[in-house]
Design an enzyme around this catalytic site. Structure first.
Site, PDB file in Angstrom:
ATOM      1  N   GLU A  24       0.959  -1.176  -0.064  1.00 27.46           N
ATOM      2  CA  GLU A  24       0.095  -0.027  -0.018  1.00 27.46           C
ATOM      3  C   GLU A  24       0.926   1.232  -0.020  1.00 27.46           C
ATOM      4  O   GLU A  24       2.135   1.232   0.251  1.00 27.46           O
ATOM      5  CB  GLU A  24      -1.045   0.114   1.149  1.00 27.46           C
ATOM      6  CG  GLU A  24      -0.040  -0.231   2.476  1.00 27.46           C
ATOM      7  CD  GLU A  24      -1.056   0.616   3.711  1.00 27.46           C
ATOM      8  OE1 GLU A  24      -1.725   1.685   3.312  1.00 27.46           O
ATOM      9  OE2 GLU A  24      -1.172   0.058   4.757  1.00 27.46           O
ATOM     10  N   LYS A 158      -3.868  -2.251  14.698  1.00 26.48           N
ATOM     11  CA  LYS A 158      -3.132  -1.561  15.879  1.00 26.48           C
ATOM     12  C   LYS A 158      -4.007  -1.399  17.026  1.00 26.48           C
ATOM     13  O   LYS A 158      -5.360  -1.537  16.940  1.00 26.48           O
ATOM     14  CB  LYS A 158      -3.292  -0.084  14.998  1.00 26.48           C
ATOM     15  CG  LYS A 158      -2.416   0.029  13.826  1.00 26.48           C
ATOM     16  CD  LYS A 158      -2.456   1.713  13.537  1.00 26.48           C
ATOM     17  CE  LYS A 158      -2.649   1.631  11.994  1.00 26.48           C
ATOM     18  NZ  LYS A 158      -3.860   1.334  11.229  1.00 26.48           N
TER      19      LYS A 158
HETATM   20  N1  PSU Z   1      -0.795   0.845   9.151  1.00 27.62           N
HETATM   21  C1  PSU Z   1      -0.112   1.644   9.449  1.00 27.62           C
HETATM   22  N2  PSU Z   1       0.072   2.930   9.033  1.00 27.62           N
HETATM   23  C2  PSU Z   1      -1.042   3.247   8.464  1.00 27.62           C
HETATM   24  C3  PSU Z   1      -2.121   2.412   7.916  1.00 27.62           C
HETATM   25  C4  PSU Z   1      -2.122   1.228   8.604  1.00 27.62           C
HETATM   26  O1  PSU Z   1       1.070   1.216  10.090  1.00 27.62           O
HETATM   27  O2  PSU Z   1      -1.093   4.712   7.936  1.00 27.62           O
HETATM   28  C5  PSU Z   1      -3.164   3.073   7.227  1.00 27.62           C
HETATM   29  C6  PSU Z   1      -3.530   1.978   6.110  1.00 27.62           C
HETATM   30  O3  PSU Z   1      -3.535   2.406   4.986  1.00 27.62           O
HETATM   31  C7  PSU Z   1      -5.108   1.538   6.550  1.00 27.62           C
HETATM   32  C8  PSU Z   1      -5.502   2.765   7.035  1.00 27.62           C
HETATM   33  O4  PSU Z   1      -5.827   0.761   5.268  1.00 27.62           O
HETATM   34  O5  PSU Z   1      -4.463   3.165   7.772  1.00 27.62           O
HETATM   35  C9  PSU Z   1      -6.909   2.665   7.652  1.00 27.62           C
HETATM   36  O6  PSU Z   1      -7.477   3.927   7.794  1.00 27.62           O
HETATM   37  P1  PSU Z   1      -9.034   4.065   8.327  1.00 27.62           P
HETATM   38  O7  PSU Z   1      -8.936   3.841   9.867  1.00 27.62           O
HETATM   39  O8  PSU Z   1      -9.443   5.514   8.151  1.00 27.62           O
HETATM   40  O9  PSU Z   1      -9.856   3.134   7.466  1.00 27.62           O
END
Ligand code: PSU
Ligand code: MN
Length: 316
Positions: A24, A158
Site C-alpha cells: 500500500e 493497531k
Molecule cells: N498501518 C500503518 N499505518 C497506516 C495504515 C496502516 O502502520 O497509516 C493505514 C492503512 O492504509 C489502512 C488505513 O488501510 O490506515 C486505515 O485507515 P482508516 O482507519 O481511516 O480506514
C-alpha cells in the site's frame, strides 16, 4: 478505459509468472513521517526481492492506477504534501478526476485483484475504532476483506482500535483470521493480545493452500494473516495503553473524524513514544513483507502443481 501502468519490474514478473506482493502507499504518505517513509518504502520493497518475490507498490498518480512504482515515483510520492488517502469510496472518483492518491488497505486490495496479484503486505489493517458504538467508525478495510480475494499479511490490528470488536466484525463478515505461529491475535506493537485468533497456521504452505481452496470454492473475500511483531521489536502493551488513551482523548477533543482519525492517532503516538512506535512499526512491516513474499512463492508453487504451465511448442 482504465488507465493502468505497471512498473517495468512488475510487468516483467507478470510475464515470467513470478510471485508478486502488493504494497500500500497510505503508509508512506500518512502512516510515517518524512524522510523515514521513503527509506522504509524502498527497504520493504528490497525485503520482498531478497525473499524471492517482486514488490508492487500501488498508487493513483494523475488519474492513472500504478501497479508498482519506479523508484523516482516512490520518492516523489513520499515527499509530496497533501496527497489524498483513498479507499473504496473515493478510488474511482480520484481516477476519473485525474487526481493523485495513496491507497489504503482497501484500495490496495482492489488494485491488486484488478492486476491479478493475490498476496499483499502491510503494517496493520484498519478496524473498529474505540467508541465505535457512538461514532460508527469502522474501517472500510474490513468490508474489503469480506469481498476482495486477496490474502493480506498484517501484524494484527493497531492497538488504537478496539481489537475485540474488530475480531467480531471480521467473524460476522466471514473473513478468516489466521495467526501465524501462535494462538493469540497479535496487537501490532505487541506480539500477543489477550484475544485468541480464530485460526492458527504454522507454515506458508498451509496459508497458500487455504487461499487456493477459497478460490476453488468461489468464496469471495480475502484472508487476514496476523503475523506477530518480532519479540525484540515489541513495545509492551502496558506501556502503550496510557499513551493510546491520551491520543484518543486528544482526537475526540479536537473532533477528528472520518479518515483523519487513524493518521492523527499514529502521529500522536509517534510523538509520545519519542519515535519508538515508528521503530517498531518499521520492524513489523518488514517482517510482514518477508512473510508475504514466502506466501506468494508458496501459492505460485501450489498453483504450478495443480495446473502446471505447459510450455508452448517450440519454446521448451
Ligand atoms: N498501518 C500503518 N499505518 C497506516 C495504515 C496502516 O502502520 O497509516 C493505514 C492503512 O492504509 C489502512 C488505513 O488501510 O490506515 C486505515 O485507515 P482508516 O482507519 O481511516 O480506514
Ligand atoms: Mn475510519
Amino acid at each position: 478505459m482504465i488507465d493502468i501502468q505497471y512498473s517495468s519490474e512488475v510487468r516483467a514478473a507478470k510475464e515470467a509468472g513470478q510471485p508478486i506482493v502488493a504494497l500500500e502507499s497510505t503508509i508512506i504518505t500518512h502512516g510515517m513521517p518524512h524522510p523515514q517513509n521513503i527509506e522504509v518504502a524502498a527497504q520493504v520493497e528490497q525485503d520482498i526481492r531478497d525473499a524471492g518475490a517482486v514488490p508492487a507498490t500501488m498508487a493513483v498518480l494523475n488519474g492513472k492506477l500504478h501497479v508498482g512504482l519506479e523508484s523516482e515515483q516512490l520518492q516523489e510520492l513520499g515527499r509530496a504534501q497533501g496527497v489524498a488517502k483513498i479507499s473504496r469510496a473515493d478510488m474511482a472518483a480520484c481516477m476519473s478526476g485525474g487526481g493523485t492518491g495513496a491507497t489504503t488497505v482497501a484500495a490496495t486490495m482492489i488494485a491488486a485483484r484488478f492486476a491479478g496479484i493475490e498476496v499483499f503486505a502491510t503494517g496493520g489493517i484498519g478496524g473498529v475504532h474505540q467508541g465505535a458504538e457512538t461514532t460508527f467508525d469502522i474501517s472500510a478495510d474490513l468490508h474489503e476483506l469480506a469481498q476482495t480475494s486477496v490474502t493480506v499479511v498484517a501484524a494484527g490490528a493497531k492497538a488504537i482500535l478496539d481489537l475485540a470488536k474488530t475480531l467480531e466484525v471480521l467473524e460476522t463478515l466471514g473473513v478468516p483470521v489466521i495467526a501465524f505461529g501462535q494462538d493469540e491475535f497479535p496487537a501490532f506493537w505487541s506480539a500477543k493480545s489477550p484475544l485468541a485468533a480464530p485460526l492458527r497456521m504454522d507454515s506458508t504452505e498451509e496459508i497458500a493452500k487455504a487461499h487456493a481452496m477459497r478460490r476453488a470454492l468461489g468464496i469471495p473475500g480475502g484472508q487476514l494473516v496476523a503475523n506477530p511483531i518480532p519479540d525484540a521489536d515489541q513495545i509492551p502493551a502496558k506501556e502503550l495503553a496510557p499513551i493510546i488513551a491520551a491520543a484518543q482523548a486528544d482526537a475526540d477533543a479536537h473532533r477528528i473524524t472520518g479518515k483523519g482519525v487513524t493518521p492523527y492517532l499514529l502521529q500522536r503516538i509517534f510523538e509520545q513514544t519519542e519515535g519508538r512506535s515508528l521503530t517498531a512499526n518499521i520492524a513489523l512491516v518488514r517482517n510482514n513483507a518477508r512473510l508475504a513474499a514466502r506466501i506468494a512463492t508458496a501459492l505460485s508453487a501450489h498453483d504450478a502443481q495443480v495446473c502446471p504451465i505447459v510450455p508452448m511448442p517450440g519454446t521448451a
